[in-house]
Design a protein around this motif. Structure first.
Motif, mmCIF file in Angstrom:
data_model
loop_
_atom_site.group_PDB
_atom_site.id
_atom_site.type_symbol
_atom_site.label_atom_id
_atom_site.label_comp_id
_atom_site.label_asym_id
_atom_site.label_seq_id
_atom_site.Cartn_x
_atom_site.Cartn_y
_atom_site.Cartn_z
ATOM 1 N N ARG A 209 -58.673 9.901 23.525
ATOM 2 C CA ARG A 209 -58.160 9.933 22.153
ATOM 3 C C ARG A 209 -56.653 10.174 22.128
ATOM 4 N NH1 ARG A 209 -63.311 12.619 20.999
ATOM 5 N NH2 ARG A 209 -62.288 14.641 21.274
ATOM 6 N N VAL A 210 -56.143 10.966 23.063
ATOM 7 C CA VAL A 210 -54.695 11.170 23.141
ATOM 8 C C VAL A 210 -54.003 9.873 23.552
ATOM 9 C CG1 VAL A 210 -52.865 12.351 24.416
ATOM 10 C CG2 VAL A 210 -54.800 13.652 23.536
ATOM 11 N N LEU A 211 -54.611 9.134 24.476
ATOM 12 C CA LEU A 211 -54.050 7.834 24.849
ATOM 13 C C LEU A 211 -54.011 6.904 23.645
ATOM 14 C CD1 LEU A 211 -53.022 5.737 26.843
ATOM 15 C CD2 LEU A 211 -55.402 5.275 27.505
ATOM 16 N N LEU A 212 -55.070 6.913 22.839
ATOM 17 C CA LEU A 212 -55.096 6.082 21.645
ATOM 18 C C LEU A 212 -53.994 6.512 20.667
ATOM 19 C CD1 LEU A 212 -56.509 3.784 20.158
ATOM 20 C CD2 LEU A 212 -58.096 5.472 19.209
ATOM 21 N N ALA A 213 -53.771 7.827 20.543
ATOM 22 C CA ALA A 213 -52.692 8.311 19.671
ATOM 23 C C ALA A 213 -51.331 7.858 20.194
ATOM 24 C CB ALA A 213 -52.748 9.830 19.570
ATOM 25 N N ARG A 214 -51.149 7.855 21.512
ATOM 26 C CA ARG A 214 -49.898 7.359 22.099
ATOM 27 C C ARG A 214 -49.697 5.883 21.746
ATOM 28 N NH1 ARG A 214 -47.453 10.451 26.064
ATOM 29 N NH2 ARG A 214 -48.706 12.082 27.046
ATOM 30 N N ILE A 215 -50.773 5.126 21.831
ATOM 31 C CA ILE A 215 -50.691 3.701 21.545
ATOM 32 C C ILE A 215 -50.381 3.475 20.067
ATOM 33 C CG2 ILE A 215 -52.074 1.591 21.415
ATOM 34 C CD1 ILE A 215 -53.444 2.576 24.031
ATOM 35 N N HIS A 216 -51.001 4.241 19.186
ATOM 36 C CA HIS A 216 -50.688 4.133 17.760
ATOM 37 C C HIS A 216 -49.199 4.400 17.517
ATOM 38 C CE1 HIS A 216 -55.056 4.905 16.206
ATOM 39 N NE2 HIS A 216 -54.880 3.701 16.695
ATOM 40 N N ALA A 217 -48.674 5.448 18.137
ATOM 41 C CA ALA A 217 -47.257 5.788 17.964
ATOM 42 C C ALA A 217 -46.370 4.667 18.499
ATOM 43 C CB ALA A 217 -46.940 7.102 18.665
ATOM 44 N N PHE A 218 -46.751 4.086 19.637
ATOM 45 C CA PHE A 218 -45.992 2.969 20.219
ATOM 46 C C PHE A 218 -45.967 1.784 19.259
ATOM 47 C CE2 PHE A 218 -45.874 -0.968 22.704
ATOM 48 C CZ PHE A 218 -44.770 -0.762 23.521
ATOM 49 N N ILE A 219 -47.121 1.474 18.653
ATOM 50 C CA ILE A 219 -47.195 0.360 17.712
ATOM 51 C C ILE A 219 -46.303 0.614 16.502
ATOM 52 C CG2 ILE A 219 -48.732 -0.861 16.116
ATOM 53 C CD1 ILE A 219 -50.951 -0.512 18.235
ATOM 54 N N HIS A 220 -46.335 1.834 15.973
ATOM 55 C CA HIS A 220 -45.476 2.165 14.829
ATOM 56 C C HIS A 220 -44.004 1.945 15.179
ATOM 57 C CE1 HIS A 220 -47.969 3.834 11.572
ATOM 58 N NE2 HIS A 220 -48.813 4.190 12.515
ATOM 59 N N ARG A 221 -43.597 2.362 16.384
ATOM 60 C CA ARG A 221 -42.191 2.221 16.772
ATOM 61 C C ARG A 221 -41.798 0.761 16.950
ATOM 62 N NH1 ARG A 221 -43.559 6.347 20.418
ATOM 63 N NH2 ARG A 221 -43.424 4.867 22.148
ATOM 64 N N ARG A 222 -42.725 -0.077 17.409
ATOM 65 C CA ARG A 222 -42.402 -1.464 17.742
ATOM 66 C C ARG A 222 -42.889 -2.463 16.702
ATOM 67 N NH1 ARG A 222 -41.263 -1.817 23.295
ATOM 68 N NH2 ARG A 222 -40.509 0.234 23.949
ATOM 69 N N LEU A 223 -43.268 -1.989 15.543
ATOM 70 C CA LEU A 223 -43.902 -2.851 14.553
ATOM 71 C C LEU A 223 -43.025 -4.030 14.154
ATOM 72 C CD1 LEU A 223 -46.682 -2.715 13.217
ATOM 73 C CD2 LEU A 223 -45.610 -1.609 11.257
ATOM 74 N N ALA A 224 -41.712 -3.844 14.153
ATOM 75 C CA ALA A 224 -40.793 -4.906 13.733
ATOM 76 C C ALA A 224 -40.589 -5.974 14.809
ATOM 77 C CB ALA A 224 -39.447 -4.301 13.354
ATOM 78 N N ASP A 225 -41.097 -5.739 15.999
ATOM 79 C CA ASP A 225 -40.912 -6.679 17.109
ATOM 80 C C ASP A 225 -41.962 -7.784 17.038
ATOM 81 O OD1 ASP A 225 -40.532 -8.036 19.447
ATOM 82 O OD2 ASP A 225 -40.878 -6.320 20.769
ATOM 83 N N PRO A 226 -41.560 -9.038 16.798
ATOM 84 C CA PRO A 226 -42.549 -10.124 16.713
ATOM 85 C C PRO A 226 -43.346 -10.306 18.006
ATOM 86 C CG PRO A 226 -40.409 -10.826 15.862
ATOM 87 C CD PRO A 226 -40.191 -9.499 16.548
ATOM 88 N N ALA A 227 -42.795 -9.837 19.123
ATOM 89 C CA ALA A 227 -43.464 -10.007 20.416
ATOM 90 C C ALA A 227 -44.526 -8.940 20.679
ATOM 91 C CB ALA A 227 -42.422 -9.992 21.536
ATOM 92 N N LEU A 228 -44.684 -7.983 19.762
ATOM 93 C CA LEU A 228 -45.704 -6.952 19.946
ATOM 94 C C LEU A 228 -47.084 -7.600 20.001
ATOM 95 C CD1 LEU A 228 -46.239 -3.833 19.991
ATOM 96 C CD2 LEU A 228 -46.617 -4.015 17.520
#
Length: 322
Positions: A209-228
């Motif tokens: 679950r902590v790994l999933l939270a890390r991934i959520h945070a990563f997605i929020h930070r990179r949301l503007a990147d079309p390559a995400l």
């Protein structure tokens, strides 16, 4: 949101003292300038986790044995200063608080907390309270009688700060069924943070679950990147794409659908913002990584039953009429 603005100046500090004891824990609250006191608090329960964002004048809080006898629950308290400085005294330990750290202390031993603003400004911070029995820690760790101090600028500490900040900011937007799950994530992050100090290994489900939270945070930070994409997310976290998809089985959406829903939600809020009225809808979409205007219009209509342009007219013109 609770604040002192609507209270007569002579009564504000007494109102705040009562508010803190009723909302948080029985405490003694002291101010050197009660006549000039002001404060506001935004609080919400996420399952067993209580989270507050507080902004107020300088205060000094004490929790004594008398207060402890008035409240049964044994809680760990998490203090994350956002503005200002202070100190926590518990047991024989005296630890400093500032915007770069997280301090964790307990409710079943007496303590004092002093907080003061910089250059006479108000103090601001995020506070969380969690039952110690809900943390997956060895008994010797959960019974600790002195504060922990962690960095809020790196690792799990930074992740916890960002997650709590989003919970407080977006508290009104979560559905009832999501609230308890988000509280469990807070418990997992705190377990991981505390366990890391002694090299203790948390349970596998907590690590997942902590790994999933890390991934959520990563997605929020990179949301503007079309390559995400699932591929870039998996590579950034040293896991396979298949493992990433397995993690998202608990989210009831695929990774790509979760990213798309998040992007559309940001676009929806921007389209309803009068300050962004002059920005074309396709530019709003591009800001959040949706670079194909036709695809954005179709996805937005599917999600909200209306085109982006019509949504903007409805919300901005409706606000203007009001």
């Amino acid at each position: 949101m609770i604040h002192t603005d609507g209270v007569a100046p002579a009564e504000r500090f007494e109102y705040w003292r009562h508010l803190v004891s009723q909302t948080l824990l029985p405490l003694e609250v002291v101010s050197e300038s009660p006549a000039d006191f002001h404060g506001e608090m935004r609080s919400m329960d996420f399952g067993a986790v209580h989270i507050s964002k507080v902004s107020c004048s300088d205060i000094w809080t004490h929790r004594t044995m008398k207060h402890i006898r008035q409240s049964e629950p044994e809680l760990l308290q998490v203090a994350i200063p956002l503005r200002g400085h202070g100190a926590v005294v518990q047991g024989r330990e005296h630890v400093a608080m500032g915007p770069s750290n997280i301090v964790v202390y307990n409710s079943w031993n007496p303590y004092s907390v002093l907080t003061t603003g910089d250059d006479e400004s108000t103090i601001q911070g995020i506070f969380a309270m969690v039952p110690r029995t809900m943390l997956h820690l060895p008994e010797t760790m959960s019974e600790r009688c002195t504060p922990w101090v962690f960095s809020s600028r790196e690792g799990v500490g930074a992740l916890l700060l960002g997650f709590l900040g989003r919970l407080v900011t977006d508290a009104d937007r979560f559905q009832h069924g999501e609230v308890t799950r988000l509280g469990v994530t807070v418990l997992d992050l705190l377990t991981m943070l505390l366990a890391g100090e002694k090299g203790t290994t948390p349970p596998p489900d907590t690590r997942q679950r902590v790994l999933l939270a890390r991934i959520h945070a990563f997605i929020h930070r990179r949301l503007a990147d079309p390559a995400l994409s699932p591929e870039t997310i998996a590579a950034a976290h040293n896991i396979s794409v298949r493992a990433l998809h397995r993690l998202f089985l608990t989210e009831e959406r695929t990774v790509a659908a979760w990213i798309r829903a998040l992007r559309l939600d940001h676009c929806r809020r921007d389209l309803a913002n009068p300050q962004l009225e002059g920005r074309p809808a396709h530019a709003v979409a591009a800001r959040w990584g949706l670079t194909d205007a036709a695809h954005f219009t179709r996805a937005f209509r599917t999600a909200y039953g209306i085109t982006p342009q019509a949504y903007r007219r409805l919300h901005i013109s409706g606000r203007a009429r009001a």
